[in-house]
Design a protein around this motif. Structure first.
Motif: not given
Length: 464
Positions: A397, A400-401, A404-405, A416, A418, A420, A423, A427
């Motif tokens: 997680l 991925i967060a 994105i950020n 975002i 982890k 959220s 996210t 995932k």
């Protein structure tokens, strides 16, 4: 009985006993140090525990061989490419000229056109120097182009003197000195490239030859540089290692016994044994003002010392960049890949596409909490490259967060978490990919599509 002079060394403020002179040892058969370099075995690193002192000069700098040694291992640059790269080097070196010189071939009209166009820029740094065949005719060409300094090959190991040149040491020395004298006669400052110095007889040939160079400097009142060329990458930086492999020992000998000042000593390394950077730094630490490098280490065989590496070595040793603009390094890497078509290996420090990319979920979690945990320094500030996370089955997680950020450059208050919903949804998609047998990293394009679909379902807009 010979009484040697006692003199004051004003650098150390200690009285010293004058060393013995070192005459040329003109051997009948070559000394190729097969005890250290047995061709049918891996070379040996031997020690005698003779330690020489650090002697870091007040001022150190970088010189560039991108257009000389760097061009010997790839397709030649066009004139336009050379001029553009030269402009980048000027910006990278900054107002204090920490990239002091750049050497150019002068063989062809294309080479000379590049010199002319670069000289038209009017930059003080990098100073343009030449590299030519050792002939009086070519020295005249150097003078016509308005260059003040030129490189001359003076191979110094018995491998070269006996096997390539088919000469004795004395014949080679006399030949070199006559060529250097021709150069001095027309007012050009020679830079003597001591090729293969890490397989040479340092006290039987190199030091006596360098002592002859100091006499020529006194006679002509023109500086002569020596470039210590670790042509095969045999040099080592270990304290107490024996010469000719000891970089500290070589620099110390030329400086102390041949009388060369630091500002006239350069080191040129090759990376055959992964030691080009450490040996170049060692040359600075033991008395050489200059280290000779090429961009991205492009050069013969395994390459030269990467110029960008020594920019950051300089900053670590001096505690300052002294005006060097390190963001130009990223611009140069992009120029090489997009305009020249040179593919930089992705894990190359500072310039590779993956040099600050993590694929481990636990690292990504650390980056998300504080990027200092897993980033070497502020890569966004110094290289315009923020730390990245590549998404795979191990990203988790947090990875991925972070992706994105970072990709959407979200402000801190909008980032975002982890945990959220977005996210978790992304995932879940990633997990399904690998459960179905995927083995490759998820591409940016795939992630953007999944994020867009998830945002639509969550009524979320990351661009606001």
């Amino acid at each position: 009985m010979i009484n040697r002079a006692v003199r004051m060394n004003y650098n150390t403020n200690l009285l010293e006993l004058e060393e013995h002179m070192y005459p040329l040892v003109d051997v009948e058969t070559p000394n190729v140090f097969h005890n250290l370099f047995p061709y049918s075995e891996v070379p040996k690193i031997a020690f005698n525990d003779r330690i020489v002192p650090h002697h870091m000069p007040d001022d150190i700098w970088i010189t560039d061989t991108t257009f000389r040694d760097g061009q010997q291992s790839r397709a030649p640059y066009t004139t336009e490419q050379i001029v553009r790269i030269y402009e980048y080097l000027h910006r990278l070196g900054g107002p204090n000229g920490k990239i002091r010189q750049s050497e150019f071939f002068l063989y062809s009209k294309k080479d000379r056109d590049a010199v002319d166009k670069c000289m038209e820029k009017g930059y003080s740094f990098p100073e343009i120097t030449g590299w030519i065949r050792a002939s009086k005719k070519d020295f005249e060409l150097v003078k016509e182009l308005g260059l003040k300094e030129c490189g001359i090959l003076v191979s110094c190991s018995d491998y070269h003197i006996f096997y390539k040149m088919k000469m004795t040491r004395r014949e080679a020395m006399n030949h070199y000195l006559s060529v250097i004298r021709d150069c001095l006669e027309i007012g050009i400052s020679p830079r003597c490239h001591l090729e293969d110095i890490t397989r040479a007889d340092i006290y039987g040939y190199v030091i006596p030859f360098c002592m002859e160079l100091t006499r020529l400097m006194e006679e002509y009142s023109i500086p002569i540089k020596v470039r210590c060329c670790d042509t095969m990458g045999y040099g080592v930086n270990y304290p107490g290692a024996v010469i000719p492999r000891s970089i500290p020992g070589i620099i110390y000998g030329i400086m102390t016994h041949a009388g060369f000042p630091s500002e006239l000593i350069e080191f040129h390394g090759h990376n055959d044994f992964y030691k080009a950077v450490s040996n170049s730094t060692t040359a600075w630490l033991y008395g050489a003002c200059g280290v000779n490098c090429s961009l991205f280490g492009i050069g013969e065989r395994t390459g030269n010392t990467p110029l960008e590496a020594m920019v950051f070595e300089y900053a670590q040793l001096k505690g300052t960049l002294d005006g060097m603009d390190t963001t130009v390094i990223t611009e140069l890497a992009e120029y090489y890949e997009k305009e020249i078509g040179y593919e930089i290996p992705p894990r190359t420090p500072f310039v590779g596409s993956s040099f600050n990319v993590t694929r481990a979920g636990i690292h990504a979690d650390g980056l998300l909490k504080n990027e200092e945990i897993y980033n070497i320094f502020d890569t966004e500030k110094f290289l315009k490259k923020a730390p990245q996370v590549a998404v795979s089955n191990t990203s988790g997680l947090a990875g991925i967060a972070h992706w994105i950020n970072n990709h959407f450059r979200l402000a801190k208050e909008k980032q975002i978490d982890k945990n959220s919903e977005l996210t978790v949804m992304v995932k879940a998609w990633v997990d399904r990919q690998y459960e179905e047998g995927r083995v490759t990293v998820v591409t940016d394009e795939e992630l953007l599509q999944v994020i867009a679909e998830s945002c639509k379902r969550l009524n979320l807009n990351l661009d606001e």
